[in-house]
Design an enzyme around this catalytic site. Structure first.
Site, PDB file in Angstrom:
ATOM      1  CE1 TYR A 143      -3.129  -2.948   0.331  1.00 27.92           C
ATOM      2  CE2 TYR A 143      -3.410  -2.468   2.654  1.00 27.92           C
ATOM      3  CZ  TYR A 143      -3.718  -3.224   1.545  1.00 27.92           C
ATOM      4  OH  TYR A 143      -4.607  -4.266   1.655  1.00 27.92           O
ATOM      5  CG  HIS A 186      -1.492  -8.594  -0.345  1.00 29.09           C
ATOM      6  ND1 HIS A 186      -1.071  -7.290  -0.333  1.00 29.09           N
ATOM      7  CD2 HIS A 186      -2.838  -8.529  -0.423  1.00 29.09           C
ATOM      8  CE1 HIS A 186      -2.112  -6.482  -0.395  1.00 29.09           C
ATOM      9  NE2 HIS A 186      -3.187  -7.206  -0.444  1.00 29.09           N
ATOM     10  CB  SER A 236     -14.189  -4.249  -0.236  1.00 26.00           C
ATOM     11  OG  SER A 236     -13.010  -3.640  -0.680  1.00 26.00           O
ATOM     12  N   PRO A 237     -16.066  -4.587   2.997  1.00 32.16           N
ATOM     13  CG  PRO A 237     -16.145  -4.256   5.316  1.00 32.16           C
ATOM     14  CD  PRO A 237     -15.196  -4.232   4.133  1.00 32.16           C
ATOM     15  CG  LEU A 238     -18.883  -0.497   4.558  1.00 33.35           C
ATOM     16  CD1 LEU A 238     -18.315   0.770   5.157  1.00 33.35           C
ATOM     17  CD2 LEU A 238     -20.336  -0.690   4.972  1.00 33.35           C
ATOM     18  NE  ARG A 272     -13.421  -3.519  -4.623  1.00 32.54           N
ATOM     19  CZ  ARG A 272     -12.529  -3.967  -5.481  1.00 32.54           C
ATOM     20  NH1 ARG A 272     -12.069  -3.195  -6.429  1.00 32.54           N
ATOM     21  NH2 ARG A 272     -12.078  -5.194  -5.392  1.00 32.54           N
ATOM     22  CG  PHE A 323     -22.478   0.909  -4.419  1.00 28.45           C
ATOM     23  CD1 PHE A 323     -22.640   1.951  -5.322  1.00 28.45           C
ATOM     24  CD2 PHE A 323     -23.505  -0.018  -4.281  1.00 28.45           C
ATOM     25  CE1 PHE A 323     -23.802   2.069  -6.072  1.00 28.45           C
ATOM     26  CE2 PHE A 323     -24.669   0.083  -5.027  1.00 28.45           C
ATOM     27  CZ  PHE A 323     -24.816   1.135  -5.925  1.00 28.45           C
TER      28      PHE A 323
END
Length: 327
Positions: free
Chosen positions: A56, A124, A203-205, A207, A209
């Site tokens: 990252y 990863h 990304s439980p949301l 990304r 959205f």
């Protein structure tokens, strides 16, 4: 903040963690000072699982997290990853999980993070040029040396997961998982449970959205969500309609759509943890409080009937992913 066990080897983390990737790459420009404060506020709220990676921002994110946890190291479960490699910030990613390089990757991460050990060290992505047993074997040596406490893998196929688990104890696997993307439910989730491995959903949301606050038109040209089919054309129109239904379900329960999405993921099992990313202290508090949202069997049934897996449209964008096509 409630805690959950990941795997059967002693690793315990907050049910809601903090994914830090967006503080250094992919989601547009970020303010380092504010990002540090977000991490520190997360710790104040009882969020213990702090998730980063050597890739990252080509190490920038680990340095940022290291600054944020300075003086509070014993309050966090520090997770980082190797295997996706960038020489410079902004470079395209490449894979490198050769065993002769892993100790060097780990020691560089330790230096950037300002710590003498990593609590959860992930591969990863599996390097197709390297047998996963070789990579995991080198990771296990780091556990023996005390540099790492627990091992994990991210976005690997089921065959690699089985082979990894036969090589060394694996505590966690990390995959994209949300109401917006549920492909791992076919094979990864059953296998992880058979092997006694905890599941960390990134990304439980969706990304961003599923928060209901993402403006796709406002995404910058360097935003990693732009190549994602789910945010374009007929796919976006379909998904926006489903999002409106999710908003109605959330409003009926007195929560935000993001909180409902996180609560749904946590309700998939006691072995599941979510690591939503955010660069906002306000959104951080909203996410953390989702751990207190209890969904009944009737709630879960209504969510499944209203916004089922088949209702969402489009393929996700990701490099070196576990699966690239929708079943």
């Amino acid at each position: 903040m409630i805690t959950r066990a990941l795997g059967g080897h002693g690793l315990s983390v907050s049910a809601i963690g903090l994914g830090c990737m967006g503080m250094s790459q992919d989601y547009g420009p970020a303010d380092d000072t504010e990002s540090v404060e977000v991490v520190r506020r997360a710790i104040d709220l009882g969020v213990t699982l702090i998730d980063t990676s050597m890739s990252y921002g080509a190490g920038h994110n680990e340095e940022l997290v290291g600054r944020a946890i300075a003086g509070r190291r014993d309050e966090v479960v520090l997770a980082t990853k190797f295997g996706i490699w960038r020489e410079n910030r902004g470079d395209p990613p490449s894979l490198n999980a050769r065993p002769e390089n892993i100790r060097g990757f780990c020691e560089a991460s330790l230096a950037r993070l300002g710590t003498d050990h990593i609590d959860l060290y992930y591969l990863h992505r599996v390097d197709p040029q390297v047998p996963v047993e070789d990579s995991v074997g080198a990771m296990a040596e780091l556990v023996e040396e005390g540099k790492v406490r627990y091992l994990g893998l991210s976005e690997c196929g089921t065959d690699d997961l089985e082979r990894a688990a036969s090589t060394a104890p694996i505590s966690a696997v990390q995959y994209e998982w949300s109401l917006f993307w549920r492909e791992l439910e076919d094979d990864v989730v059953p296998l992880a449970r058979k092997l006694g491995i905890g599941i960390v959903g990134f990304s439980p949301l969706g990304r961003g959205f599923l928060t209901g606050k993402l403006s796709v038109d406002a995404l910058g040209e360097d935003d990693d969500r732009l190549p994602d089919q789910r945010f374009h054309g007929e796919h976006l129109a379909t998904n926006t309609a489903r999002l409106e239904q999710l908003k109605e379900l959330a409003a009926a329960r007195g929560v935000t759509p993001g909180q409902l999405a996180l609560a749904w993921l946590l309700a998939q099992g006691e072995d599941v943890v979510a690591i939503p990313g955010t660069r906002s202290r306000e959104r951080l508090a909203e996410n953390a409080s989702a751990a207190d949202v209890s969904l009944s069997a009737d709630d879960l049934r209504e969510i499944e009937e209203t916004v089922p897996r088949s209702a969402w449209s489009g393929e996700r964008f990701s490099y070196a992913v576990h699966r690239t096509t929708r079943a």
